[in-house]
Enzyme design. Sequence first.
Site, PDB file in Angstrom:
ATOM      1  N   TYR A  80     -24.465  68.631 -12.035  1.00  0.00           N
ATOM      2  CA  TYR A  80     -24.826  69.872 -12.703  1.00  0.00           C
ATOM      3  C   TYR A  80     -24.295  71.085 -11.944  1.00  0.00           C
ATOM      4  O   TYR A  80     -23.831  70.966 -10.804  1.00  0.00           O
ATOM      5  CB  TYR A  80     -26.342  69.980 -12.881  1.00  0.00           C
ATOM      6  CG  TYR A  80     -27.120  70.318 -11.617  1.00  0.00           C
ATOM      7  CD1 TYR A  80     -27.317  69.370 -10.617  1.00  0.00           C
ATOM      8  CD2 TYR A  80     -27.675  71.579 -11.432  1.00  0.00           C
ATOM      9  CE1 TYR A  80     -28.033  69.681  -9.472  1.00  0.00           C
ATOM     10  CE2 TYR A  80     -28.404  71.901 -10.292  1.00  0.00           C
ATOM     11  CZ  TYR A  80     -28.574  70.944  -9.314  1.00  0.00           C
ATOM     12  OH  TYR A  80     -29.287  71.247  -8.178  1.00  0.00           O
ATOM     13  N   ARG A 109     -16.292  73.151  -8.346  1.00  0.00           N
ATOM     14  CA  ARG A 109     -17.246  72.222  -7.724  1.00  0.00           C
ATOM     15  C   ARG A 109     -17.706  71.174  -8.732  1.00  0.00           C
ATOM     16  O   ARG A 109     -17.902  70.010  -8.393  1.00  0.00           O
ATOM     17  CB  ARG A 109     -18.449  72.992  -7.153  1.00  0.00           C
ATOM     18  CG  ARG A 109     -19.373  72.112  -6.321  1.00  0.00           C
ATOM     19  CD  ARG A 109     -20.444  72.909  -5.615  1.00  0.00           C
ATOM     20  NE  ARG A 109     -21.313  73.601  -6.559  1.00  0.00           N
ATOM     21  CZ  ARG A 109     -22.204  74.518  -6.213  1.00  0.00           C
ATOM     22  NH1 ARG A 109     -22.344  74.866  -4.946  1.00  0.00           N
ATOM     23  NH2 ARG A 109     -22.960  75.108  -7.129  1.00  0.00           N
ATOM     24  N   ARG A 121     -28.394  49.416 -20.866  1.00  0.00           N
ATOM     25  CA  ARG A 121     -28.888  49.590 -19.497  1.00  0.00           C
ATOM     26  C   ARG A 121     -28.417  48.447 -18.599  1.00  0.00           C
ATOM     27  O   ARG A 121     -29.038  47.391 -18.505  1.00  0.00           O
ATOM     28  CB  ARG A 121     -30.411  49.694 -19.441  1.00  0.00           C
ATOM     29  CG  ARG A 121     -30.794  50.269 -18.072  1.00  0.00           C
ATOM     30  CD  ARG A 121     -32.176  50.006 -17.613  1.00  0.00           C
ATOM     31  NE  ARG A 121     -32.311  50.468 -16.220  1.00  0.00           N
ATOM     32  CZ  ARG A 121     -32.048  49.707 -15.151  1.00  0.00           C
ATOM     33  NH1 ARG A 121     -31.664  48.457 -15.285  1.00  0.00           N
ATOM     34  NH2 ARG A 121     -32.186  50.205 -13.934  1.00  0.00           N
ATOM     35  N   LYS A 177     -23.143  67.632  -6.346  1.00  0.00           N
ATOM     36  CA  LYS A 177     -24.287  68.335  -6.955  1.00  0.00           C
ATOM     37  C   LYS A 177     -24.853  67.454  -8.067  1.00  0.00           C
ATOM     38  O   LYS A 177     -24.594  67.671  -9.263  1.00  0.00           O
ATOM     39  CB  LYS A 177     -23.858  69.716  -7.454  1.00  0.00           C
ATOM     40  CG  LYS A 177     -25.044  70.650  -7.675  1.00  0.00           C
ATOM     41  CD  LYS A 177     -24.589  72.086  -7.713  1.00  0.00           C
ATOM     42  CE  LYS A 177     -25.693  73.042  -8.136  1.00  0.00           C
ATOM     43  NZ  LYS A 177     -26.844  73.091  -7.247  1.00  0.00           N
ATOM     44  N   GLU A 195     -29.803  72.047   5.139  1.00  0.00           N
ATOM     45  CA  GLU A 195     -29.814  73.109   4.128  1.00  0.00           C
ATOM     46  C   GLU A 195     -31.232  73.230   3.591  1.00  0.00           C
ATOM     47  O   GLU A 195     -32.115  72.473   3.980  1.00  0.00           O
ATOM     48  CB  GLU A 195     -28.823  72.804   2.994  1.00  0.00           C
ATOM     49  CG  GLU A 195     -29.068  71.484   2.299  1.00  0.00           C
ATOM     50  CD  GLU A 195     -28.023  71.133   1.243  1.00  0.00           C
ATOM     51  OE1 GLU A 195     -27.305  72.020   0.768  1.00  0.00           O
ATOM     52  OE2 GLU A 195     -27.949  69.945   0.884  1.00  0.00           O
ATOM     53  N   LEU A 233     -24.486  70.718   0.556  1.00  0.00           N
ATOM     54  CA  LEU A 233     -23.722  71.219  -0.597  1.00  0.00           C
ATOM     55  C   LEU A 233     -22.878  72.423  -0.172  1.00  0.00           C
ATOM     56  O   LEU A 233     -23.359  73.291   0.556  1.00  0.00           O
ATOM     57  CB  LEU A 233     -24.682  71.625  -1.722  1.00  0.00           C
ATOM     58  CG  LEU A 233     -23.987  71.982  -3.037  1.00  0.00           C
ATOM     59  CD1 LEU A 233     -23.492  70.711  -3.736  1.00  0.00           C
ATOM     60  CD2 LEU A 233     -24.915  72.746  -3.959  1.00  0.00           C
TER      61      LEU A 233
HETATM   62  N1  PDD Z   1     -29.033  74.939  -6.185  1.00  0.00           N
HETATM   63  N2  PDD Z   1     -27.834  73.447  -1.470  1.00  0.00           N
HETATM   64  C1  PDD Z   1     -28.514  72.824  -2.447  1.00  0.00           C
HETATM   65  C2  PDD Z   1     -29.164  71.513  -2.159  1.00  0.00           C
HETATM   66  C3  PDD Z   1     -28.599  73.415  -3.727  1.00  0.00           C
HETATM   67  O1  PDD Z   1     -29.269  72.779  -4.714  1.00  0.00           O
HETATM   68  C4  PDD Z   1     -28.007  74.684  -3.956  1.00  0.00           C
HETATM   69  C5  PDD Z   1     -28.064  75.379  -5.290  1.00  0.00           C
HETATM   70  C6  PDD Z   1     -27.318  75.286  -2.890  1.00  0.00           C
HETATM   71  C7  PDD Z   1     -26.621  76.624  -3.044  1.00  0.00           C
HETATM   72  O2  PDD Z   1     -25.476  76.530  -3.869  1.00  0.00           O
HETATM   73  P1  PDD Z   1     -24.961  77.778  -4.714  1.00  0.00           P
HETATM   74  O3  PDD Z   1     -24.854  78.903  -3.757  1.00  0.00           O
HETATM   75  O4  PDD Z   1     -23.651  77.345  -5.230  1.00  0.00           O
HETATM   76  O5  PDD Z   1     -25.992  78.027  -5.787  1.00  0.00           O
HETATM   77  C8  PDD Z   1     -27.240  74.643  -1.674  1.00  0.00           C
HETATM   78  C9  PDD Z   1     -29.178  75.503  -7.512  1.00  0.00           C
HETATM   79  C10 PDD Z   1     -29.343  76.981  -7.529  1.00  0.00           C
HETATM   80  C11 PDD Z   1     -30.277  74.759  -8.255  1.00  0.00           C
HETATM   81  O6  PDD Z   1     -30.373  73.556  -8.036  1.00  0.00           O
HETATM   82  O7  PDD Z   1     -30.997  75.352  -9.078  1.00  0.00           O
END
Ligand code: PDD
Length: 288
Positions: A32, A51, A99, A146, A178, A203
């Site tokens: 996503y 990405r 499945r 992601k 993170e 990420l």
């Molecule tokens: N999440 N690390 C993780 C685990 C994340 O899920 C996200 C973003 C980031 C930051 O990435 P970016 O700057 O590209 O948004 C780092 C989004 C916002 C979410 O899951 O809603």
Amino acid sequence: MSIIFLNGAYVRAEDARISPFDRGFTFGEGVYEVCIAVNGNFVDAPAHLARLDRSLAACGITAPPERVELHSIMKELLQKNDVRTGLVYLQVTSGVSPRNFTTCPEGRSTLMMLAQASDFEQTPAFRDGIHVQLQEDIRWLHRDIKTTMLLPQVMAKRNALANGVSDTLFYDALGITEGASSNVFLVDGHGTLVTRPLSNLLLAGCTRERILELAQEAGFVIDERPIQRAELATAAECFVTSATYLVAPVLSVDGRAIADGKAGQVTRRLQHLYCAYIAGEGRACADI
Ligand code: PDD
């Protein structure tokens, strides 16, 4: 009434149908993106879509047939939902199959997109800052993808709320990895910005990347290295970055205040630079 984009068509959310055999549902085989829009224009959309491509490739998921027109579909979705400032959430799963772990779907990959209004510069996290807790990072070793497999993050965030704080930062043997949905920065006693270097263990945040660029332009010294947990006790400042947090000050960790427990000057400066950037990005992209 919310309009979503599902597999080639704009439909009312309540009319949307996704198969129970969709592998995103049965196996969590999906990826996503969350991309924000300011005044009707997306912030760093090319980085988010690049990405997405990397995540799809890493999971062996075929890109949806709409891939080349995704940016304009995102824009139209905003318009159909009357959203000017908010986000688009975009999810791709490998599609529908019986499945069975290894069966490859015969049909198309599933693409679902939704739009939500939100003013990220007005959130309490952005304005006032957040209190966080630390937890060992129990996720898998491909955090650079992601993926929609977000159960550890959901559990960590729920646990934070149960403990009276608003988010969780993860750590591994090397230090802070993170946040549960953000990247983490520390400002040391010399004003140096410290953040973990990219690897498979975190990420590659689009906001992280932009903040590093803006900070460098503004003359900050940057040190990409793991942040030790103990360093948080002596840090001058700490903040997290993400599409939805933008840049949010971290005021305390596990009940211990960072410095005086208030948002620091460097964090406020970077918030200011980032907000100027995203407002300008909106203007620069107005014709896309
Ligand atoms: N999440 N690390 C993780 C685990 C994340 O899920 C996200 C973003 C980031 C930051 O990435 P970016 O700057 O590209 O948004 C780092 C989004 C916002 C979410 O899951 O809603």
